[in-house]
Scaffold this active site. Structure first.
Site, PDB file in Angstrom:
ATOM      1  N   HIS A 325       0.851  -1.192   0.000  1.00 40.70           N
ATOM      2  CA  HIS A 325       0.000   0.000   0.000  1.00 40.70           C
ATOM      3  C   HIS A 325       0.882   1.236   0.000  1.00 40.70           C
ATOM      4  CE1 HIS A 325      -2.924   3.009   1.458  1.00 40.70           C
ATOM      5  NE2 HIS A 325      -3.803   2.240   0.855  1.00 40.70           N
ATOM      6  N   ASP A 384      -8.024  -4.673  -0.594  1.00 39.84           N
ATOM      7  CA  ASP A 384      -8.496  -5.448  -1.742  1.00 39.84           C
ATOM      8  C   ASP A 384      -8.194  -6.939  -1.617  1.00 39.84           C
ATOM      9  OD1 ASP A 384      -9.460  -3.205  -3.321  1.00 39.84           O
ATOM     10  OD2 ASP A 384      -7.362  -2.635  -3.491  1.00 39.84           O
TER      11      ASP A 384
END
Length: 448
Positions: A325, A384
């Site tokens: 991320h 996700d």
């Protein structure tokens, strides 16, 4: 000149004129992607809404990895979610109220807010006809066009007063679930030959329950509703710097209307590097289920992941989707919450082996990527990584994975638009680009 050849020629010429020497970015101190050299985001604004914490800085400014935290209006996400899970109650509307107002509602305020949302969920018959006319597989495009069409139905669409912005935002929050559910059912009817069902929202039902009802009739469980509700909460806001929210703030700074600004945010979220990433993860997961024979063998999992990273397996991009991320380092607090709920849902659906396999993929992916990249920044699973698997267990089709993300993030978009247009000293967002081409002497047409 042949038109197809002309398009090819223009494209080929564009390829050449798009080239920029990478060294120039460093020479002029350009922050590509609005990122600093250490990967952190360039500070371009201030907000009171969301805060994404993935690292700290030591005395000399070096990034220090830390467990991820996400704050909504000063409240840590875990503190908002934990009592909901403990009491097994729904909380998306409560969190929406918080993000819009800055305060947690009391029982009376929450009840009134839920009624307001529910009253605004039904669509104008013209919008329903429009969705039917727009039948197609890309629900995000249909959502964006329906939002733009709502401008025509609004008696006061260009008013950017705070009261009007709040009214428009609440109507959009209420109508997104209905538009998405209807658009998918029409797509399923036109593309798959299935029966067409247009179910009106139930009175006194939550957004999560109403969405599943409009989409699937009564074919869902109480845990499905609670899981979707948590997904909506974790996706409702993620600071002002994420691409779609920043898009909404940039367009809002021009004082354009709400519908144009939100449609721009939808276009941003649609991208596979943003809201479309969960589809990449679930498709990868399906591939790994087929190509790894023993789901409990970490050595076999490890070997196949390394082949993927070396661009010798799966889509040969060298990527493992759902890992890493831009901000979070040691953990993504949203993924931590979803991992826990995914396990509970997997037990109900009889898919525990798949869930444990996904957790092993997470573990081995982080290990393999860390060894390969040898970077200082730790890696973690992001939102996700588990959201696609959860959507699948709930029974949601891939065509609406990203639209459901929009259904949640419209809350954050609305809050940020209101803030952008209501703080003192606001200015149109207008960063600079340096031209590095130089000048040319003009050549008359006859001499070219």
């Amino acid at each position: 000149m042949n038109k197809e050849y002309l398009i090819y020629k223009l494209s080929d010429q564009a390829k050449n004129c798009c080239k920029i020497d990478n060294a120039l970015f460093s020479k002029y101190g350009v922050k590509r992607g609005l990122r600093n050299d250490d990967g952190s985001g360039v500070l371009v604004g201030l907000t009171n809404i969301g805060n994404v914490v993935g690292y700290e800085r030591d005395a000399d400014g070096t990034l220090v990895p830390t467990e991820g935290k996400l704050f909504y209006r000063g409240y840590e996400l875990n503190d908002l979610v934990t009592p909901l899970l403990k009491e097994k109650r729904l909380g998306f509307e409560e969190v929406a109220y918080l993000l819009l107002s800055g305060e947690l509602p009391d029982k009376e305020e929450l009840s009134a807010f839920r009624e307001l949302i529910n009253e605004n969920m039904p669509l104008d018959h013209r919008t329903i006809v429009h969705i039917i006319d727009l039948e197609g597989s890309d629900i995000m495009n249909i959502l964006a066009r329906c939002v733009l069409e709502m401008y025509s139905f609004d008696a006061n669409p260009d008013d950017i007063s705070r009261d009007n912005l709040m009214r428009q935002g609440i109507e959009l929050i209420s109508k997104f679930p209905t538009i998405i559910a209807y658009a998918y059912n029409i797509y399923r009817h036109s593309e798959q030959g299935r029966s067409l069902h247009i179910r009106h929202p139930k009175e006194k039902a939550s957004i999560a329950e109403n969405f599943l009802y409009m989409l699937k009739n009564d074919n869902f469980t109480e845990l499905d509703v609670r899981t979707l509700d948590l997904l909506l909460i974790t996706q409702a806001e993620h600071g002002g710097g994420n691409n779609s929210t920043f898009t909404v703030r940039v367009t809002s700074s021009t004082r354009t209307d709400t519908y144009s600004s939100i449609a721009a945010g939808i276009g941003s979220l649609k991208g596979p590097l943003h809201g479309g990433a969960n589809i990449k993860v679930i498709n990868m997961f399906h591939h790994l289920k087929e190509h790894i024979s023993d789901w409990t063998d970490t050595d076999e999992i490890d070997a196949y992941l390394r082949r993927m990273l070396n661009k010798k397996a799966y889509d040969k991009t060298g990527l493992i989707y759902g890992i890493g991320h831009a901000v979070y380092t040691l953990s993504d607090p949203r993924a931590v919450q979803l991992k826990r709920l995914a396990g509970e849902l997997a037990r109900e659906k009889g898919r525990e082996e798949e869930y444990l396999f996904l957790r092993r993929i997470e573990q081995e992916s982080i290990k393999c990527l860390s060894e390969l990249r040898k970077g200082n920044k730790p890696l973690c699973a992001n939102l996700d990584f588990y959201s696609g698997f959860i959507y699948e267990m709930i029974g949601l089709p891939q065509e609406i994975y990203t639209p459901v993300f929009a259904m949640a993030r419209i809350v954050g978009w609305t809050a940020h638009r209101i803030e952008e247009l209501n703080f003192e000293g606001r200015r149109i967002i207008r960063p600079a680009y340096m031209n590095v081409l130089g000048t040319k002497d003009y050549t008359p047409l006859a001499d070219r």
